[in-house]
Scaffold this active site. Structure first.
Site, short mmCIF file in Angstrom:
data_model
loop_
_atom_site.label_atom_id
_atom_site.label_comp_id
_atom_site.label_asym_id
_atom_site.label_seq_id
_atom_site.Cartn_x
_atom_site.Cartn_y
_atom_site.Cartn_z
N GLY A 45 0.78 -1.25 0.00
CA GLY A 45 0.00 0.00 0.00
C GLY A 45 0.80 1.28 0.00
N ASP A 103 -4.54 2.50 11.15
CA ASP A 103 -5.94 2.21 11.46
C ASP A 103 -6.02 1.90 12.96
OD1 ASP A 103 -8.63 1.63 10.37
OD2 ASP A 103 -8.18 -0.45 10.80
P1 XMP Z 1 -3.76 -1.44 11.58
O1 XMP Z 1 -5.14 -1.73 12.07
O2 XMP Z 1 -2.79 -2.47 11.99
O3 XMP Z 1 -3.94 -1.57 10.03
O4 XMP Z 1 -3.34 -0.03 11.91
C1 XMP Z 1 -3.14 -0.99 9.15
C2 XMP Z 1 -3.38 -1.63 7.82
O5 XMP Z 1 -4.78 -1.88 7.59
C3 XMP Z 1 -5.11 -1.64 6.26
N1 XMP Z 1 -6.22 -0.67 6.24
C4 XMP Z 1 -6.84 -0.24 5.14
N2 XMP Z 1 -6.65 -0.54 3.86
N3 XMP Z 1 -8.38 0.95 3.25
C5 XMP Z 1 -7.43 0.06 2.91
O6 XMP Z 1 -7.26 -0.19 1.73
C6 XMP Z 1 -8.65 1.29 4.53
O7 XMP Z 1 -9.52 2.12 4.78
C7 XMP Z 1 -7.82 0.66 5.53
N4 XMP Z 1 -7.79 0.77 6.86
C8 XMP Z 1 -6.79 -0.06 7.26
C9 XMP Z 1 -3.88 -1.12 5.61
O8 XMP Z 1 -3.29 -2.17 4.89
C10 XMP Z 1 -2.96 -0.71 6.73
O9 XMP Z 1 -1.59 -0.87 6.40
MG MG Z 2 -0.76 -1.53 4.75
#
Ligand code: XMP
Ligand code: MG
Length: 182
Positions: A45, A103
């Site tokens: 990403g 996130d």
């Molecule tokens: P955490 O929860 O560990 O997650 O902070 C981070 C990863 O979750 C994915 N992520 C998303 N991917 N749209 C996406 O395409 C979103 O709205 C989204 N929210 C979280 C992402 O891979 C990130 O690195």
């Molecule tokens: Mg990611």
């Protein structure tokens, strides 16, 4: 705009402008550092963000990649698996982790701890997007491109089932597009 898109949240122009500001800030912050930072980008990403950001960093940086997985569909899961590790040693290295979105914060927390365990001198984080409402662990990025509301976003590296990463903007898909994996 892509026909499956409901709305654009952040335009390409805004992203480029913000990357230029972040690049300047990062350059200023590390200019008098003993060594330029190693940018560690989390696949896949963060690739478009890394590509834009590095154009605006006026230091002799290097970059490397890690791939970790924690994510299926549209909900974050806690445990993180390393699918691709760094090519180089990080002992004594100042690392700037490059993320697409923070996130829950679990990915960041785990990867940061891993790099520190491997002897990194410091680990800071730059993220294109931040979803502060979703945080479940206490962690913040040092540099944030944009805060976004608690909606699933795609584009500029972010995917839904591996698609839409190549869109030059960040936006929200139409509801019907999240129901199917087609
Ligand atoms: P955490 O929860 O560990 O997650 O902070 C981070 C990863 O979750 C994915 N992520 C998303 N991917 N749209 C996406 O395409 C979103 O709205 C989204 N929210 C979280 C992402 O891979 C990130 O690195
Ligand atoms: Mg990611």
């Amino acid at each position: 705009m892509h026909p499956n898109m409901k709305k654009v949240l952040i335009s390409e122009e805004q992203i480029v402008q913000r990357c230029s500001e972040l690049g300047k800030q990062i350059s200023d912050d590390y200019r008098n550092n003993a060594q330029p930072p190693l940018l560690v980008a989390l696949l896949k990403g963060s690739v478009p963000f890394l590509a834009e950001l590095i154009k605006h960093i006026e230091l002799e940086i290097q970059f490397d990649f890690m791939a970790v997985s924690s994510y299926e569909g549209t909900e974050s899961i806690g445990d993180i698996k390393i699918n691709k590790d760094l090519d180089c040693s990080v002992k004594g290295v100042d690392i700037l982790l490059v993320e697409d979105i923070v996130d829950t914060g679990k990915t960041l927390q785990t990867v940061k701890a891993m790099l520190k365990n491997k002897g990194a001198a410091s680990v800071r984080v730059v993220t294109l997007l931040d979803k502060p409402e979703r945080r479940t662990v206490e962690i913040e990025a040092d540099y944030v491109g944009f805060a976004v509301p608690n909606e699933f976003v795609v584009g500029f590296g972010l995917d839904f089932n591996q698609k839409y990463r190549n869109l030059p903007y960040v936006g929200v898909l139409k509801e019907e597009c999240y129901q199917t994996t087609a």
